[in-house]
Design a protein around this motif. Structure first.
Motif, PDB file in Angstrom:
ATOM      1  N   LEU A   1       0.517  24.013  11.517  1.00 30.28           N
ATOM      2  CA  LEU A   1      -0.827  24.388  11.943  1.00 30.28           C
ATOM      3  C   LEU A   1      -1.395  25.519  11.081  1.00 30.28           C
ATOM      4  N   LYS A   2      -0.567  26.497  10.775  1.00 25.09           N
ATOM      5  CA  LYS A   2      -1.047  27.612   9.959  1.00 25.09           C
ATOM      6  C   LYS A   2      -1.375  27.167   8.546  1.00 25.09           C
ATOM      7  N   LYS A   3      -0.580  26.235   8.036  1.00 25.57           N
ATOM      8  CA  LYS A   3      -0.858  25.717   6.692  1.00 25.57           C
ATOM      9  C   LYS A   3      -2.177  24.965   6.669  1.00 25.57           C
ATOM     10  N   GLU A   4      -2.433  24.180   7.722  1.00 27.28           N
ATOM     11  CA  GLU A   4      -3.646  23.373   7.765  1.00 27.28           C
ATOM     12  C   GLU A   4      -4.887  24.185   8.104  1.00 27.28           C
ATOM     13  N   TYR A   5      -4.713  25.260   8.895  1.00 27.48           N
ATOM     14  CA  TYR A   5      -5.889  25.957   9.418  1.00 27.48           C
ATOM     15  C   TYR A   5      -5.905  27.448   9.090  1.00 27.48           C
ATOM     16  N   SER A   6      -5.158  27.858   8.084  1.00 22.08           N
ATOM     17  CA  SER A   6      -5.156  29.269   7.704  1.00 22.08           C
ATOM     18  C   SER A   6      -6.538  29.720   7.237  1.00 22.08           C
ATOM     19  N   HIS A   7      -7.333  28.777   6.760  1.00 19.60           N
ATOM     20  CA  HIS A   7      -8.673  29.126   6.277  1.00 19.60           C
ATOM     21  C   HIS A   7      -9.591  29.595   7.406  1.00 19.60           C
ATOM     22  N   LEU A   8      -9.182  29.354   8.650  1.00 22.00           N
ATOM     23  CA  LEU A   8     -10.007  29.778   9.779  1.00 22.00           C
ATOM     24  C   LEU A   8      -9.926  31.282  10.005  1.00 22.00           C
ATOM     25  N   ALA A   9      -8.902  31.916   9.469  1.00 23.53           N
ATOM     26  CA  ALA A   9      -8.715  33.349   9.677  1.00 23.53           C
ATOM     27  C   ALA A   9      -9.582  34.138   8.711  1.00 23.53           C
ATOM     28  N   ASP A  10     -10.559  34.871   9.231  1.00 20.96           N
ATOM     29  CA  ASP A  10     -11.345  35.731   8.358  1.00 20.96           C
ATOM     30  C   ASP A  10     -10.536  36.978   8.044  1.00 20.96           C
ATOM     31  N   GLU A  11     -11.092  37.864   7.252  1.00 21.08           N
ATOM     32  CA  GLU A  11     -10.340  39.044   6.802  1.00 21.08           C
ATOM     33  C   GLU A  11      -9.901  39.904   7.982  1.00 21.08           C
TER      34      GLU A  11
ATOM     35  N   HIS B   1      -3.429  33.136  16.932  1.00 21.89           N
ATOM     36  CA  HIS B   1      -3.269  32.328  15.729  1.00 21.89           C
ATOM     37  C   HIS B   1      -4.658  32.099  15.132  1.00 21.89           C
ATOM     38  N   PRO B   2      -4.751  31.631  13.892  1.00 20.12           N
ATOM     39  CA  PRO B   2      -6.068  31.316  13.321  1.00 20.12           C
ATOM     40  C   PRO B   2      -6.792  30.249  14.133  1.00 20.12           C
ATOM     41  N   TYR B   3      -6.054  29.381  14.773  1.00 22.87           N
ATOM     42  CA  TYR B   3      -6.580  28.349  15.663  1.00 22.87           C
ATOM     43  C   TYR B   3      -6.414  28.857  17.093  1.00 22.87           C
ATOM     44  N   VAL B   4      -7.073  28.225  18.043  1.00 21.99           N
ATOM     45  CA  VAL B   4      -6.936  28.608  19.449  1.00 21.99           C
ATOM     46  C   VAL B   4      -5.757  27.862  20.058  1.00 21.99           C
ATOM     47  N   LEU B   5      -4.881  28.585  20.737  1.00 21.41           N
ATOM     48  CA  LEU B   5      -3.696  27.972  21.353  1.00 21.41           C
ATOM     49  C   LEU B   5      -3.480  28.552  22.744  1.00 21.41           C
ATOM     50  N   LEU B   6      -3.480  27.695  23.741  1.00 23.61           N
ATOM     51  CA  LEU B   6      -3.135  28.053  25.117  1.00 23.61           C
ATOM     52  C   LEU B   6      -1.873  27.303  25.506  1.00 23.61           C
TER      53      LEU B   6
END
Length: 398
Positions: A347-357, A380-385
């Protein structure tokens, strides 16, 4: 396979692409986790398209409240399930939690897994044309109201159980202490202007001696009047008749010989109640247990549904706060058997771009300075519940 966790994951897509973009975003997530790597099962978790988020300040406040409500409703749901399990009186290995839903004509019954996998927002109960905060307010009111009713019915049932235990303890006591209502009958008593009857508790070891001497305890004891009423493993209860004006002399003489005279006045109502009390209590216990079993089933079904709707609202609110008002996103339900670290890596590899500075700095800080996340929410950079089932073994989601 044992399911350790249920996750709700939200990722954004380009709103300009519409439904095609939503489908592509979900299929990409599904392929990466379930097809290519086979790390978990992945299902689309469909949220209503017309939820009303409100302003950003209100969402931040709501997000904080939702974390508390999430924990509260989970506790109420688990308690309802525990009560239902106890009322079913089955082995835990034979118990399967079920969701019961009424469609207006009859009840639909399903276990938890398909309910989650094919989750459908209940428009009748949670109307999306009202603000989210009002939906949550009504949801919590209904859950607390149902929890209060369940507490009351459980207390009524426990009270009946206590009364039965008390009754059985009295019945299990010996003739020195147990109530004599229901043991001494009206025909055992001679009470006239001149005659009286006393009830003597005699140790079994002294029974023969008592029978050979009781007529001498006072003048004018009615000869051969000793009548055995009841006996247990320690004592025997006799009725003895004598002239009324000498009855107290008989009582004193019994004390001198270490026999106990039990005072007793016959009351027909008490006698009938004693005869009927046990049967009535057992019938009432059965009735209340049946009612509590049905109520706890209803409570669990409604509370579990409310809990999952609360999760849906939480993932929606967190997604709007994370990705921005007006941004589109798709939510997936993951059945996580194992490999949680590997799933996060993908997930982090696919959606790391979602994390701003700013978010990236927060993540780096948390890695070196672990802090508790809001209830059920992981950073996480993505939303996880998470819907963690480890702490509640009865909440079987597999």
């Amino acid at each position: 396979n044992f399911v350790k966790m249920i996750w709700l994951v939200s990722v954004p897509y380009d709103k300009a692409e519409g439904n095609a973009g939503k489908k592509a975003a979900y299929e990409h997530l599904h392929r990466k986790l379930s097809v290519d790597k086979k790390l978990c099962d992945c299902y689309e978790f469909v949220l209503p398209s017309d939820l009303k988020p409100g302003d950003s300040y209100g969402l931040i406040t709501l997000a904080e409240e939702l974390a508390k409500h999430d924990s509260q409703v989970e506790q109420m749901t688990t308690k309802a399930l525990r009560i239902h399990f106890e009322m079913k009186e089955v082995e835990e290995k034979d118990f399967t939690p079920m969701i019961v839903r009424s469609n207006g004509l009859n009840d639909e019954v399903s276990n938890l897994e398909p309910y989650l996998q094919y989750f459908k927002w209940d428009d009748a109960q949670f109307r999306t044309n009202t603000p989210l905060k009002d939906i949550v307010k009504q949801l919590m009111y209904d859950c607390n109201d149902l929890d209060d009713e369940l507490k009351k019915k459980q207390q009524d049932y426990l009270s009946i159980k206590t009364n039965i235990q008390s009754l059985l303890r009295k019945k299990d006591g010996n003739l020195m202490v147990k109530p004599l209502d229901g043991i001494i009958k009206e025909e055992h008593i001679v009470e006239t202007e001149y005659l009286s009857t006393k009830f003597v508790v005699v140790p079994l070891a002294s029974e023969k001696q008592f029978l050979s001497t009781y007529e001498s305890f006072c003048e004018m004891v009615v000869p051969d009047s000793a009548f055995e009423i009841d006996r247990d493993g320690e004592y025997v209860l006799y009725a003895v008749s004598m002239i009324k004006k000498l009855a107290e002399h008989f009582v004193e003489s019994c004390k001198e010989h270490r026999y106990i005279v039990r005072p007793f006045e016959f009351d027909e109502e008490r006698f009938n109640l004693a005869q009927e009390e046990e049967d009535k209590l057992f019938e009432k216990r059965h009735s209340q247990r049946t009612h509590l079993r049905d109520l706890s089933s209803l409570a669990f079904s409604q509370m579990f549904s409310s809990w999952i709707h609360l999760k849906a609202i939480r993932v929606f609110v967190e997604s709007v706060l994370r990705y921005g008002v007006g941004q589109k996103f798709v939510v997936a339900l993951l059945r996580v058997h194992r490999n949680m670290t590997k799933i996060h890596r993908v997930l982090k590899k696919e959606y790391s771009h979602l994390a701003d500075e700013h978010f990236s700095e927060m993540m780096k800080y948390q890695e070196t300075n672990p802090m508790p996340s809001p209830y059920g929410l992981e950073m996480h950079p993505y939303v996880l519940l998470t819907l963690n089932t480890d702490d509640h073994p009865l909440l079987k989601l597999n």
